[in-house]
Design a protein around this motif. Structure first.
Motif, short mmCIF file in Angstrom:
data_model
loop_
_atom_site.label_atom_id
_atom_site.label_comp_id
_atom_site.label_asym_id
_atom_site.label_seq_id
_atom_site.Cartn_x
_atom_site.Cartn_y
_atom_site.Cartn_z
N SER A 82 5.89 38.69 -44.70
CA SER A 82 6.39 38.51 -43.34
C SER A 82 5.74 37.27 -42.73
N ASP A 83 6.37 36.75 -41.69
CA ASP A 83 5.78 35.61 -40.98
C ASP A 83 4.42 36.00 -40.41
N GLU A 84 4.31 37.25 -39.97
CA GLU A 84 3.05 37.73 -39.39
C GLU A 84 1.92 37.69 -40.42
N ASP A 132 1.02 34.06 -41.16
CA ASP A 132 0.25 33.52 -40.04
C ASP A 132 -1.19 34.03 -40.04
N LYS A 133 -1.37 35.29 -40.42
CA LYS A 133 -2.71 35.89 -40.48
C LYS A 133 -3.59 35.13 -41.48
#
Length: 169
Positions: free
Chosen positions: A67-69, A72-73
């Motif tokens: 996921s993008d999340e 990003d993490k």
């Protein structure tokens, strides 16, 4: 990690940069591990071997599997996320990883390369990897491959809580 890299015995060796590639194909990060702990564990392992240079960590993942999340993490912790095409054959995926490493090594100068992959035995048998390793080692690089569990496991959380992880960003 002890034993993967030879101990740094000179000032030049101790200042070497290290690039760690974490191949996420068929590997899941243990529950409760944050990306910053992964980077900190790798940095601590290098410090324990006497290497004080910059450490870069890259994760290689199949496109559209994170996921993008999650991406990003990892990126917010200074970990580069590299995408490989989903469904790539093993040799294509390994070739992509080697090409990325070659560009990094070209710019980094004499350094260390650590590849963590579930497929590390297959990689060691891969002819392109053997040529890649020999070419870098002939220029003074240290190239090591191992399974991710060598460094990235549940014990990281305990080490962090006890203050054993000394790596920094």
């Amino acid at each position: 990690m002890s034993g993967l890299f030879p101990p740094a015995t000179t000032r030049d060796m101790s200042g070497r940069q290290t690039c760690c590639i974490l191949d996420m194909e068929d590997y899941s990060i243990p529950d409760g591990l944050c990306p910053h702990l992964i980077k900190k564990k790798i940095k601590t392992a290098m410090l324990d071997s006497g290497y004080r240079g910059k450490v870069e960590v890259w994760v290689c993942v199949a496109e559209n599997t994170w996921s993008d999340e999650l991406r990003d993490k990892f990126e917010s912790c200074g970990i580069c996320v590299c995408h490989t095409s989903q469904g790539d054959k093993e040799d294509q995926r390994l070739t992509m990883i080697l090409v990325e490493l070659l560009f990094w090594a070209w710019n980094a100068g004499t350094s260390n390369v650590l590849i963590l992959s579930k497929h590390h035995e297959e990689m060691e048998q891969y002819p392109r990897f053997s040529r890649f390793r020999k070419a870098l080692e002939s220029k003074g690089y240290c190239v090591v491959s191992a399974k991710p569990e060598t460094l990235i496991n549940q014990s990281i959380i305990e080490e962090e809580q006890s203050g054993k992880l000394r790596g920094y960003f």
